[in-house]
Design an enzyme around this catalytic site. Structure first.
Site, PDB file in Angstrom:
ATOM      1  N   ASP A  14       0.845  -1.192   0.000  1.00  0.00           N
ATOM      2  CA  ASP A  14       0.000   0.000   0.000  1.00  0.00           C
ATOM      3  C   ASP A  14       0.885   1.249   0.000  1.00  0.00           C
ATOM      4  O   ASP A  14       1.677   1.450   0.934  1.00  0.00           O
ATOM      5  CB  ASP A  14      -0.859  -0.056   1.275  1.00  0.00           C
ATOM      6  CG  ASP A  14      -1.801   1.115   1.390  1.00  0.00           C
ATOM      7  OD1 ASP A  14      -1.695   2.074   0.603  1.00  0.00           O
ATOM      8  OD2 ASP A  14      -2.652   1.063   2.299  1.00  0.00           O
ATOM      9  N   ASN A  28      -7.395  12.183 -10.900  1.00  0.00           N
ATOM     10  CA  ASN A  28      -8.104  12.567 -12.130  1.00  0.00           C
ATOM     11  C   ASN A  28      -7.991  14.085 -12.277  1.00  0.00           C
ATOM     12  O   ASN A  28      -7.536  14.777 -11.359  1.00  0.00           O
ATOM     13  CB  ASN A  28      -9.562  12.084 -12.112  1.00  0.00           C
ATOM     14  CG  ASN A  28     -10.343  12.690 -10.964  1.00  0.00           C
ATOM     15  OD1 ASN A  28     -10.502  13.900 -10.872  1.00  0.00           O
ATOM     16  ND2 ASN A  28     -10.812  11.840 -10.055  1.00  0.00           N
ATOM     17  N   ASP A  38      -6.138   6.928  -5.328  1.00  0.00           N
ATOM     18  CA  ASP A  38      -6.517   8.322  -5.019  1.00  0.00           C
ATOM     19  C   ASP A  38      -7.370   8.356  -3.737  1.00  0.00           C
ATOM     20  O   ASP A  38      -7.092   9.138  -2.804  1.00  0.00           O
ATOM     21  CB  ASP A  38      -7.316   8.851  -6.225  1.00  0.00           C
ATOM     22  CG  ASP A  38      -7.477  10.362  -6.236  1.00  0.00           C
ATOM     23  OD1 ASP A  38      -6.851  11.034  -5.407  1.00  0.00           O
ATOM     24  OD2 ASP A  38      -8.232  10.854  -7.101  1.00  0.00           O
ATOM     25  N   SER A 125      -2.684   4.568 -14.026  1.00  0.00           N
ATOM     26  CA  SER A 125      -3.642   4.286 -15.133  1.00  0.00           C
ATOM     27  C   SER A 125      -4.022   2.812 -15.285  1.00  0.00           C
ATOM     28  O   SER A 125      -4.827   2.499 -16.167  1.00  0.00           O
ATOM     29  CB  SER A 125      -3.127   4.790 -16.501  1.00  0.00           C
ATOM     30  OG  SER A 125      -3.340   6.172 -16.637  1.00  0.00           O
ATOM     31  N   VAL A 128      -8.821   1.846 -12.744  1.00  0.00           N
ATOM     32  CA  VAL A 128     -10.051   2.390 -13.342  1.00  0.00           C
ATOM     33  C   VAL A 128      -9.814   2.862 -14.785  1.00  0.00           C
ATOM     34  O   VAL A 128     -10.704   2.735 -15.637  1.00  0.00           O
ATOM     35  CB  VAL A 128     -10.557   3.572 -12.474  1.00  0.00           C
ATOM     36  CG1 VAL A 128     -11.726   4.282 -13.130  1.00  0.00           C
ATOM     37  CG2 VAL A 128     -10.950   3.089 -11.093  1.00  0.00           C
TER      38      VAL A 128
HETATM   39  N1  AR6 Z   1      -1.406   1.594  -3.012  1.00  0.00           N
HETATM   40  C1  AR6 Z   1      -0.802   1.353  -4.200  1.00  0.00           C
HETATM   41  N2  AR6 Z   1      -1.479   1.098  -5.336  1.00  0.00           N
HETATM   42  C2  AR6 Z   1      -2.841   1.076  -5.252  1.00  0.00           C
HETATM   43  C3  AR6 Z   1      -3.543   1.330  -4.054  1.00  0.00           C
HETATM   44  C4  AR6 Z   1      -2.764   1.603  -2.890  1.00  0.00           C
HETATM   45  N3  AR6 Z   1      -3.327   1.861  -1.712  1.00  0.00           N
HETATM   46  N4  AR6 Z   1      -4.877   1.233  -4.320  1.00  0.00           N
HETATM   47  C5  AR6 Z   1      -5.001   0.925  -5.637  1.00  0.00           C
HETATM   48  N5  AR6 Z   1      -3.767   0.822  -6.193  1.00  0.00           N
HETATM   49  P1  AR6 Z   1      -6.436   3.401  -9.892  1.00  0.00           P
HETATM   50  P2  AR6 Z   1      -6.079   4.866 -12.426  1.00  0.00           P
HETATM   51  C6  AR6 Z   1      -3.374   0.508  -7.597  1.00  0.00           C
HETATM   52  O1  AR6 Z   1      -7.762   2.896 -10.321  1.00  0.00           O
HETATM   53  O2  AR6 Z   1      -6.237   3.614 -13.207  1.00  0.00           O
HETATM   54  C7  AR6 Z   1      -9.465   7.097  -9.289  1.00  0.00           C
HETATM   55  O3  AR6 Z   1     -10.834   7.060  -8.986  1.00  0.00           O
HETATM   56  C8  AR6 Z   1      -4.352  -0.264  -8.444  1.00  0.00           C
HETATM   57  O4  AR6 Z   1      -4.274  -1.654  -8.161  1.00  0.00           O
HETATM   58  O5  AR6 Z   1      -6.265   3.854  -8.498  1.00  0.00           O
HETATM   59  O6  AR6 Z   1      -4.953   5.801 -12.766  1.00  0.00           O
HETATM   60  C9  AR6 Z   1      -8.992   8.499  -9.661  1.00  0.00           C
HETATM   61  O7  AR6 Z   1      -9.700   9.513  -8.964  1.00  0.00           O
HETATM   62  C10 AR6 Z   1      -3.823   0.050  -9.837  1.00  0.00           C
HETATM   63  O8  AR6 Z   1      -2.787  -0.842 -10.212  1.00  0.00           O
HETATM   64  O9  AR6 Z   1      -5.957   4.644 -10.830  1.00  0.00           O
HETATM   65  C11 AR6 Z   1      -9.257   8.553 -11.127  1.00  0.00           C
HETATM   66  O10 AR6 Z   1     -10.597   8.923 -11.410  1.00  0.00           O
HETATM   67  C12 AR6 Z   1      -3.210   1.435  -9.696  1.00  0.00           C
HETATM   68  O11 AR6 Z   1      -3.190   1.712  -8.292  1.00  0.00           O
HETATM   69  C13 AR6 Z   1      -9.009   7.135 -11.592  1.00  0.00           C
HETATM   70  O12 AR6 Z   1      -9.236   6.307 -10.441  1.00  0.00           O
HETATM   71  C14 AR6 Z   1      -4.001   2.512 -10.383  1.00  0.00           C
HETATM   72  O13 AR6 Z   1      -5.391   2.265 -10.235  1.00  0.00           O
HETATM   73  C15 AR6 Z   1      -7.592   6.938 -12.021  1.00  0.00           C
HETATM   74  O14 AR6 Z   1      -7.450   5.647 -12.547  1.00  0.00           O
END
Ligand code: AR6
Length: 176
Positions: A14, A28, A38, A125, A128
């Site tokens: 994490d 975002n 985020d 990226s 989501v």
């Molecule tokens: N520590 C490290 N990595 C993490 C954690 C954490 N605590 N939680 C999730 N991940 P995402 P995106 C990973 O969806 O695709 C948000 O709503 C996850 O497994 O967080 O860039 C923003 O507000 C994945 O591999 O970000 C935007 O609207 C990586 O972080 C949107 O999502 C990125 O997943 C951005 O989408």
């Protein structure tokens, strides 16, 4: 492994727990929080991070994909949060790779400007925003290694992967 002067560490964990000078948030364009990493950063860091993001947006508007901004880190162990906006995957022909590379480059530049010696990245990226994980690992590798060819100030870059697939792919890419 090491690249130039910099240690590269790939961990499964994490990012909010990381003791780095800066952690990177996959935000975002609104910079107003969201789900995924985020949401985790804003929850753990507290409301001061959102307040600073709001001031930034009031001053300079929304943050386009590929760009990055910096705030302090509230209750987190890090000193700074660097908020970068990854591209939404639209099939690969919409400049997604270049924008994702810019996320890494601009985050690293901001880290240096703020005298950081250590920085932790999530797999921007690949949640989501649906960027294919293998391709994202390659883009991250190319951008970070390009940066390290001309910057020797960083002690350590951590890739804090949250899922086993990203962890494996990132380790393989960095040969560690
Ligand atoms: N520590 C490290 N990595 C993490 C954690 C954490 N605590 N939680 C999730 N991940 P995402 P995106 C990973 O969806 O695709 C948000 O709503 C996850 O497994 O967080 O860039 C923003 O507000 C994945 O591999 O970000 C935007 O609207 C990586 O972080 C949107 O999502 C990125 O997943 C951005 O989408």
């Amino acid at each position: 492994m090491r690249m130039s002067n910099t240690e590269i560490e790939v961990i499964l964990g994490d990012i909010t727990q990381m003791q780095a000078d800066a952690i990177v948030n996959a935000a975002n364009s609104s910079l107003m929080g969201g789900g995924g990493v985020d949401g985790a950063i804003h929850r753990a860091g507290g409301k001061s991070i959102l307040e600073e993001c709001r001031l930034i947006v009031n001053r300079q508007g929304r943050c386009p994909a590929g760009q990055a901004v910096v705030t302090t880190a509230g209750n987190l162990p890090a000193r700074f949060v660097i908020h970068t906006v990854g591209p939404i995957w639209l099939g690969g022909q919409a400049g997604e790779a270049e924008k994702l590379g810019n996320c890494y480059l601009n985050s690293l530049k901001l880290a240096i400007e703020n005298d950081c010696r250590t920085i932790a990245f999530p797999n921007i990226s690949t949640g989501v925003y649906r960027f294919p994980k293998e391709e994202a690992a390659l883009v991250a590798f190319d951008a970070v290694s390009t940066f390290l060819r001309s910057n020797t100030d960083l002690e350590k870059i951590i890739f804090a992967c949250f899922d086993a697939e990203n962890h494996q792919l990132t380790k393989k890419k960095w040969n560690c």
